[in-house]
Scaffold this motif. Structure first.
Motif, PDB file in Angstrom:
ATOM      1  N   CYS A  17      43.816  30.731   5.405  1.00  0.00           N
ATOM      2  CA  CYS A  17      44.927  30.700   4.043  1.00  0.00           C
ATOM      3  C   CYS A  17      45.795  29.567   4.100  1.00  0.00           C
ATOM      4  CB  CYS A  17      45.631  32.030   3.996  1.00  0.00           C
ATOM      5  SG  CYS A  17      44.583  33.544   3.756  1.00  0.00           S
ATOM      6  N   SER A  18      46.457  29.495   2.773  1.00  0.00           N
ATOM      7  CA  SER A  18      47.587  28.366   2.588  1.00  0.00           C
ATOM      8  C   SER A  18      48.834  28.850   3.438  1.00  0.00           C
ATOM      9  CB  SER A  18      47.987  28.033   1.261  1.00  0.00           C
ATOM     10  OG  SER A  18      48.740  29.191   0.912  1.00  0.00           O
ATOM     11  N   GLU A  19      49.818  27.930   3.612  1.00  0.00           N
ATOM     12  CA  GLU A  19      50.889  28.287   4.615  1.00  0.00           C
ATOM     13  C   GLU A  19      51.787  29.316   3.774  1.00  0.00           C
ATOM     14  OE1 GLU A  19      52.987  24.695   5.379  1.00  0.00           O
ATOM     15  OE2 GLU A  19      51.474  23.890   6.555  1.00  0.00           O
ATOM     16  N   ASP A  20      51.843  29.250   2.413  1.00  0.00           N
ATOM     17  CA  ASP A  20      52.663  30.197   1.578  1.00  0.00           C
ATOM     18  C   ASP A  20      52.020  31.521   1.828  1.00  0.00           C
ATOM     19  OD1 ASP A  20      54.557  28.366   1.166  1.00  0.00           O
ATOM     20  OD2 ASP A  20      54.031  28.193  -1.213  1.00  0.00           O
ATOM     21  N   GLU A  21      50.679  31.736   1.926  1.00  0.00           N
ATOM     22  CA  GLU A  21      50.007  32.853   1.953  1.00  0.00           C
ATOM     23  C   GLU A  21      50.090  33.385   3.249  1.00  0.00           C
ATOM     24  OE1 GLU A  21      46.396  32.218  -1.351  1.00  0.00           O
ATOM     25  OE2 GLU A  21      46.006  31.366   0.931  1.00  0.00           O
ATOM     26  N   ILE A  22      50.235  32.767   4.129  1.00  0.00           N
ATOM     27  CA  ILE A  22      50.410  33.238   5.494  1.00  0.00           C
ATOM     28  C   ILE A  22      51.692  34.032   5.868  1.00  0.00           C
ATOM     29  CG2 ILE A  22      50.436  32.743   7.847  1.00  0.00           C
ATOM     30  CD1 ILE A  22      48.487  30.580   7.377  1.00  0.00           C
ATOM     31  N   ALA A  23      52.734  33.138   5.145  1.00  0.00           N
ATOM     32  CA  ALA A  23      54.056  33.644   5.033  1.00  0.00           C
ATOM     33  C   ALA A  23      54.184  34.856   4.228  1.00  0.00           C
ATOM     34  CB  ALA A  23      55.053  32.629   4.683  1.00  0.00           C
ATOM     35  N   ARG A  24      53.555  34.977   3.145  1.00  0.00           N
ATOM     36  CA  ARG A  24      53.529  36.224   2.465  1.00  0.00           C
ATOM     37  C   ARG A  24      52.745  37.453   3.052  1.00  0.00           C
ATOM     38  NH1 ARG A  24      55.085  35.885  -2.892  1.00  0.00           N
ATOM     39  NH2 ARG A  24      55.060  33.708  -3.885  1.00  0.00           N
ATOM     40  N   GLY A  25      51.850  37.082   3.647  1.00  0.00           N
ATOM     41  CA  GLY A  25      51.177  38.072   4.566  1.00  0.00           C
ATOM     42  C   GLY A  25      51.710  38.814   5.749  1.00  0.00           C
ATOM     43  N   CYS A  26      52.779  38.013   6.097  1.00  0.00           N
ATOM     44  CA  CYS A  26      53.634  38.311   7.222  1.00  0.00           C
ATOM     45  C   CYS A  26      54.974  39.166   6.608  1.00  0.00           C
ATOM     46  CB  CYS A  26      53.706  37.192   8.119  1.00  0.00           C
ATOM     47  SG  CYS A  26      52.514  36.603   8.827  1.00  0.00           S
ATOM     48  N   GLY A  27      55.094  39.145   5.366  1.00  0.00           N
ATOM     49  CA  GLY A  27      56.343  39.770   4.900  1.00  0.00           C
ATOM     50  C   GLY A  27      57.444  38.818   4.636  1.00  0.00           C
ATOM     51  N   TYR A  28      57.319  37.566   4.692  1.00  0.00           N
ATOM     52  CA  TYR A  28      58.548  36.787   4.590  1.00  0.00           C
ATOM     53  C   TYR A  28      58.620  36.378   3.017  1.00  0.00           C
ATOM     54  CZ  TYR A  28      59.324  36.657   9.410  1.00  0.00           C
ATOM     55  OH  TYR A  28      59.466  37.149  10.604  1.00  0.00           O
ATOM     56  N   VAL A  29      59.118  37.083   2.273  1.00  0.00           N
ATOM     57  CA  VAL A  29      59.092  37.074   0.884  1.00  0.00           C
ATOM     58  C   VAL A  29      60.471  37.571   0.485  1.00  0.00           C
ATOM     59  CG1 VAL A  29      58.220  37.608  -1.538  1.00  0.00           C
ATOM     60  CG2 VAL A  29      56.740  37.352   0.398  1.00  0.00           C
ATOM     61  N   GLY A  30      61.453  36.890  -0.285  1.00  0.00           N
ATOM     62  CA  GLY A  30      62.657  37.539  -0.709  1.00  0.00           C
ATOM     63  C   GLY A  30      62.734  38.495  -1.988  1.00  0.00           C
ATOM     64  N   PRO A  31      63.472  39.015  -2.405  1.00  0.00           N
ATOM     65  CA  PRO A  31      63.617  39.907  -3.451  1.00  0.00           C
ATOM     66  C   PRO A  31      63.100  39.507  -4.896  1.00  0.00           C
ATOM     67  CG  PRO A  31      65.656  39.649  -2.669  1.00  0.00           C
ATOM     68  CD  PRO A  31      65.009  38.445  -1.818  1.00  0.00           C
ATOM     69  N   SER A  32      63.156  38.159  -4.955  1.00  0.00           N
ATOM     70  CA  SER A  32      62.765  37.476  -6.161  1.00  0.00           C
ATOM     71  C   SER A  32      61.230  37.213  -6.135  1.00  0.00           C
ATOM     72  CB  SER A  32      63.562  36.240  -6.612  1.00  0.00           C
ATOM     73  OG  SER A  32      63.418  35.020  -5.505  1.00  0.00           O
ATOM     74  N   GLY A  33      60.738  37.245  -4.910  1.00  0.00           N
ATOM     75  CA  GLY A  33      59.159  36.884  -4.820  1.00  0.00           C
ATOM     76  C   GLY A  33      59.200  35.583  -4.158  1.00  0.00           C
ATOM     77  N   ARG A  34      60.083  35.039  -3.904  1.00  0.00           N
ATOM     78  CA  ARG A  34      60.081  33.555  -3.434  1.00  0.00           C
ATOM     79  C   ARG A  34      59.593  33.524  -1.823  1.00  0.00           C
ATOM     80  NH1 ARG A  34      64.026  30.236  -0.735  1.00  0.00           N
ATOM     81  NH2 ARG A  34      65.466  31.690  -1.272  1.00  0.00           N
ATOM     82  N   VAL A  35      58.880  32.699  -1.497  1.00  0.00           N
ATOM     83  CA  VAL A  35      58.512  32.669   0.018  1.00  0.00           C
ATOM     84  C   VAL A  35      59.617  32.098   0.797  1.00  0.00           C
ATOM     85  CG1 VAL A  35      56.910  31.550   1.783  1.00  0.00           C
ATOM     86  CG2 VAL A  35      56.205  32.433  -0.409  1.00  0.00           C
ATOM     87  N   LEU A  36      59.984  32.857   1.796  1.00  0.00           N
ATOM     88  CA  LEU A  36      61.117  32.652   2.694  1.00  0.00           C
ATOM     89  C   LEU A  36      60.620  31.555   4.005  1.00  0.00           C
ATOM     90  CD1 LEU A  36      63.057  35.826   2.759  1.00  0.00           C
ATOM     91  CD2 LEU A  36      63.497  34.080   1.421  1.00  0.00           C
ATOM     92  N   ARG A  37      60.173  30.651   3.772  1.00  0.00           N
ATOM     93  CA  ARG A  37      59.566  29.797   4.381  1.00  0.00           C
ATOM     94  C   ARG A  37      60.536  29.333   5.831  1.00  0.00           C
ATOM     95  NH1 ARG A  37      58.749  26.896  -0.195  1.00  0.00           N
ATOM     96  NH2 ARG A  37      56.556  26.809  -1.108  1.00  0.00           N
TER      97      ARG A  37
END
Length: 125
Positions: A17-37
């Motif tokens: 998957c893309s880097e953002d999809e991996i970060a999302r899949g690991c739970g690194y998403v802020g309250p607004s839905g932004r990926v917390l890279r």
């Protein structure tokens, strides 16, 4: 947010998957839905056994370790919206869902926010 071995295993399983999809899949998403890279990459580096300094390079408290600083200016965006940043809403003690009436003072050019619902607005300095 996953950490340690769980983070490494999940990231490995999502490696196609893309880097953002991996970060999302690991739970690194802020309250607004932004990926917390940054948080994701820091956790990934720590999970691989590297030690990170909490203040980054330089002396503790220097400007580079404090992150982005609030400026007392803003501009109208291309879509016509005017944004008041988190630093100011936090400083004013505003909470999500709080409602205001907008009063435009044409003589001075001032824009005033008048709280609705009887709750008095107190600025915390």
């Amino acid at each position: 947010m996953l950490v340690g071995k769980e983070l490494l295993d999940k990231a490995r399983s999502l490696s196609k998957c893309s880097e953002d999809e991996i970060a999302r899949g690991c739970g690194y998403v802020g309250p607004s839905g932004r990926v917390l890279r940054k948080s994701y990459y820091r956790a990934l580096v720590q999970a691989k056994g590297y030690k990170l300094r909490s203040n980054g390079p330089g002396r503790p408290g220097n400007r580079s370790s404090r992150g982005r600083q609030a400026e007392f200016k803003t501009k109208v965006h291309g879509n016509g919206n005017l944004l008041i940043g988190h630093a100011y809403t936090k400083k004013m003690g505003l909470e999500p869902g709080q409602e205001f009436r907008i009063d435009v003072r044409r003589d001075s050019g001032a824009i005033c926010l008048l709280p609705l619902g009887g709750k008095k607005l107190e600025i915390n300095n």
